[in-house]
Structure formats: C-alpha cells, structure tokens
Design a protein around this motif. Structure first.
Motif, PDB file in Angstrom:
ATOM      1  N   THR A 127       0.044   7.460  11.239  1.00  0.00           N
ATOM      2  CA  THR A 127       0.644   8.739  10.872  1.00  0.00           C
ATOM      3  C   THR A 127      -0.062   9.313   9.659  1.00  0.00           C
ATOM      4  OG1 THR A 127       2.665   9.833  10.134  1.00  0.00           O
ATOM      5  CG2 THR A 127       2.416   7.519   9.527  1.00  0.00           C
ATOM      6  N   SER A 128      -0.093  10.630   9.563  1.00  0.00           N
ATOM      7  CA  SER A 128      -0.748  11.298   8.443  1.00  0.00           C
ATOM      8  C   SER A 128       0.158  11.385   7.220  1.00  0.00           C
ATOM      9  CB  SER A 128      -1.168  12.720   8.866  1.00  0.00           C
ATOM     10  OG  SER A 128      -0.028  13.452   9.280  1.00  0.00           O
ATOM     11  N   ILE A 129       1.439  11.038   7.398  1.00  0.00           N
ATOM     12  CA  ILE A 129       2.360  11.083   6.266  1.00  0.00           C
ATOM     13  C   ILE A 129       2.058   9.928   5.325  1.00  0.00           C
ATOM     14  CG2 ILE A 129       4.781  10.975   5.560  1.00  0.00           C
ATOM     15  CD1 ILE A 129       5.558  12.198   8.154  1.00  0.00           C
ATOM     16  N   ILE A 130       1.905  10.222   4.049  1.00  0.00           N
ATOM     17  CA  ILE A 130       1.550   9.180   3.090  1.00  0.00           C
ATOM     18  C   ILE A 130       2.728   8.265   2.819  1.00  0.00           C
ATOM     19  CG2 ILE A 130      -0.260  10.557   2.019  1.00  0.00           C
ATOM     20  CD1 ILE A 130       1.669  11.316  -0.168  1.00  0.00           C
ATOM     21  N   LYS A 131       2.440   7.060   2.345  1.00  0.00           N
ATOM     22  CA  LYS A 131       3.455   6.029   2.167  1.00  0.00           C
ATOM     23  C   LYS A 131       4.601   6.448   1.253  1.00  0.00           C
ATOM     24  CE  LYS A 131       0.726   1.945   3.318  1.00  0.00           C
ATOM     25  NZ  LYS A 131       0.227   0.633   2.831  1.00  0.00           N
ATOM     26  N   PRO A 132       4.348   7.154   0.129  1.00  0.00           N
ATOM     27  CA  PRO A 132       5.490   7.560  -0.722  1.00  0.00           C
ATOM     28  C   PRO A 132       6.511   8.431   0.016  1.00  0.00           C
ATOM     29  CG  PRO A 132       3.443   7.763  -1.926  1.00  0.00           C
ATOM     30  CD  PRO A 132       3.073   7.473  -0.509  1.00  0.00           C
ATOM     31  N   ILE A 133       6.028   9.283   0.916  1.00  0.00           N
ATOM     32  CA  ILE A 133       6.946  10.137   1.669  1.00  0.00           C
ATOM     33  C   ILE A 133       7.752   9.298   2.650  1.00  0.00           C
ATOM     34  CG2 ILE A 133       7.086  12.029   3.337  1.00  0.00           C
ATOM     35  CD1 ILE A 133       4.693  13.297   1.993  1.00  0.00           C
ATOM     36  N   LEU A 134       7.096   8.335   3.299  1.00  0.00           N
ATOM     37  CA  LEU A 134       7.815   7.428   4.194  1.00  0.00           C
ATOM     38  C   LEU A 134       8.867   6.630   3.437  1.00  0.00           C
ATOM     39  CD1 LEU A 134       5.019   5.987   6.524  1.00  0.00           C
ATOM     40  CD2 LEU A 134       6.931   7.436   7.193  1.00  0.00           C
ATOM     41  N   TYR A 135       8.527   6.235   2.227  1.00  0.00           N
ATOM     42  CA  TYR A 135       9.474   5.480   1.400  1.00  0.00           C
ATOM     43  C   TYR A 135      10.693   6.330   1.073  1.00  0.00           C
ATOM     44  CZ  TYR A 135      11.272   2.810  -2.570  1.00  0.00           C
ATOM     45  OH  TYR A 135      12.082   2.105  -3.427  1.00  0.00           O
ATOM     46  N   ILE A 136      10.481   7.589   0.742  1.00  0.00           N
ATOM     47  CA  ILE A 136      11.582   8.506   0.438  1.00  0.00           C
ATOM     48  C   ILE A 136      12.449   8.736   1.681  1.00  0.00           C
ATOM     49  CG2 ILE A 136      12.157  10.890  -0.197  1.00  0.00           C
ATOM     50  CD1 ILE A 136       9.631  10.849  -1.979  1.00  0.00           C
ATOM     51  N   LEU A 137      11.815   8.906   2.820  1.00  0.00           N
ATOM     52  CA  LEU A 137      12.551   9.108   4.063  1.00  0.00           C
ATOM     53  C   LEU A 137      13.400   7.885   4.406  1.00  0.00           C
ATOM     54  CD1 LEU A 137       9.857  10.883   6.285  1.00  0.00           C
ATOM     55  CD2 LEU A 137      11.894  11.908   5.251  1.00  0.00           C
ATOM     56  N   GLU A 138      12.872   6.693   4.121  1.00  0.00           N
ATOM     57  CA  GLU A 138      13.626   5.468   4.383  1.00  0.00           C
ATOM     58  C   GLU A 138      14.870   5.408   3.497  1.00  0.00           C
ATOM     59  OE1 GLU A 138      13.030   0.633   3.963  1.00  0.00           O
ATOM     60  OE2 GLU A 138      11.278   1.911   4.309  1.00  0.00           O
ATOM     61  N   ILE A 139      14.737   5.775   2.232  1.00  0.00           N
ATOM     62  CA  ILE A 139      15.891   5.783   1.318  1.00  0.00           C
ATOM     63  C   ILE A 139      16.944   6.777   1.801  1.00  0.00           C
ATOM     64  CG2 ILE A 139      16.666   6.371  -1.011  1.00  0.00           C
ATOM     65  CD1 ILE A 139      13.992   5.302  -2.040  1.00  0.00           C
TER      66      ILE A 139
END
Length: 259
Positions: A195-207
């Motif tokens: 995915t092109s979404i960077i890891k910090p954004i994925l981390y925020i989405l998980e929270i």
C-alpha cells in the motif's frame, strides 16, 4: 497467521469443546490447525483437506472436499473450520455439510462482513479477492485459490443474519441456538497488501479502529459462530407424536392462523 488470530482460534475451541476427547473433524485444515489442536490437548481429531502428502500425526487424516464431505450424518461431535470456507465456490453448502456431519455443533472462524470492512475494501486496505493466497506456490497440493485452483478466491465474509437465515432454511423445524464471537486483527492490513499509505497513517487508523471497536464490538473483522445442535428446540407449531416423528401442531395453528 497472526498471533491475534491464533489466540482467538485457541480460545474458541477451548471455550466451546470442553471434553478434550471429543471426536472432532477439522475441515480445510493445514499443519497449522493440526498443531493447534495438538498443543491444546485434543486427542481425537481428524484433519481433512485435499493433501495426501503431509504427515498430520498424531491426528488422523482424511481427504475431503468442503462442498461434499464423505461422512455419514453426525459422524463427529464437532466440526471446525478456520479461515477456509471463503476458499470454496460454495460457502453456504460447505457450512451445511459441516452441520450435517456434526452431532453437537460446528465452529466456524471467518471474516466479518461489517461496515468497516466495506470501507477498508473501498480504500484498498483489505482484499476482496485474495491475491495473496496464490502468490506462494511452495505447496503442490494447495494452489491457494478457489476450490484449490490458481484463481484467486472471492473473500466471502459473513453476518449474523446470514448465518441465521442459512441454518433456518436448512432446518426450519427448529429454533437454533447460535453463539457469535468477535475479535480484531490488523496484521493482514499491514503485511498482506502493498500500500502507498505510510506506516504512521496506518498506525493512526489502527488506533481509531480500536476506539471504534470499544463502542461497536460487532464491527471487528474476526467473526466466529458456533451452531449448537444440542440446544435446538422444536418450533411451537410442530410436535413429536407417539412414534417420535414430527407432526403439525394443529391446535397451535388453529389458535394463531385464520382458515
């Protein structure tokens, strides 16, 4: 599979199957399933799949197609499926076959067709067709796709209502006891898809998703249901006669329905 999925799997089989000596058929199984049942002390397990080359000892093994299980009715006390129903072209038929050959009930762990999963599919964060299943060709007996082919399977996900409708259509003479359980796992979104979404954004989405699950627990992506055959009850418009056969309860019908 992720550790969260493994913990959920183990909790479900241990909470539901209290007798470790129960006869259990695990359909669409792999060595992963075999190891889990061995680790958790289940001693009377049959592993079934389309694999004739792997050693599943100490468990028994049987070549079986999910769509048509070659066992008599009520051959096993429990039948279990973990993350395999969505690999068949006939998922409803597979569940009914599991139900048919079980005596006490069936345990199925699959994906939850929640509103959240529809959003992640739309954002391309989860798979609607399981491309990841066919990319690994290490096992000649398991091509990974639909019906053990190279064609990526549609990831069939379930809802409580759909399970209720399915089993009520199959056996409309009974009120069925169905237990539902939910859990969450984010490993697939991080590790399966590029995915092109960077890891910090994925981390925020998980929270944000975890906060959302506090309020809406049934939106979690892991879905397990247990259809308890021992607790099904005959519908009130039916009755058992002196020959132990089901008959219409005409007295009930006459009270409720106009002629």
């Amino acid at each position: 599979m992720s550790n969260n999925r493994k913990i959920f799997y183990e909790r479900m089989i241990n909470d539901i199957i209290l007798d470790k000596k129960s006869t259990i058929l695990v359909v669409g199984a792999t060595k992963y399933d075999s190891d889990i049942f061995q680790k958790n002390g289940f001693s009377n397990v049959t592993i079934s799949n389309l694999d004739s080359s792997t050693d599943y000892s100490p468990h028994k093994h049987s070549l079986q197609d999910l769509r048509k299980i070659n066992y008599q009715n009520q051959s096993f006390e429990y039948v279990v499926a973990n993350a395999c129903i969505h690999h068949t072209s006939k998922p409803h038929e597979a569940i009914l076959e599991m139900y048919r050959v079980s005596k006490n009930g069936i345990i199925v762990i699959e994906g939850n067709d929640s509103n959240l999963i529809k959003i992640t599919n739309f954002l391309n964060l989860s798979q609607e067709y399981e491309l990841s299943a066919v990319i690994n060709d290490d096992y000649s007996h398991d091509k990974g796709g639909v019906d053990n082919s190279f064609i990526p399977n549609f990831v069939y996900r379930w809802t409580k209502r759909e399970i209720y409708k399915l089993i009520s259509s199959y056996e409309p003479q009974y009120t069925h006891k169905i237990n539902f359980f939910y859990n969450s796992d984010f490993g697939g979104y991080k590790n399966v898809k590029k995915t092109s979404i960077i890891k910090p954004i994925l981390y925020i989405l998980e929270i944000l998703a975890k906060l959302y699950f506090i309020i809406f627990s049934s939106e979690k992506n892991l879905f397990c249901f247990f259809i308890n055959k021992k607790e099904k009850k005959l519908k009130e418009w039916l009755k058992i006669d002196s020959k132990n056969k089901i008959q219409l309860n005409k007295e009930y019908l006459n009270k409720k329905i106009k002629k």
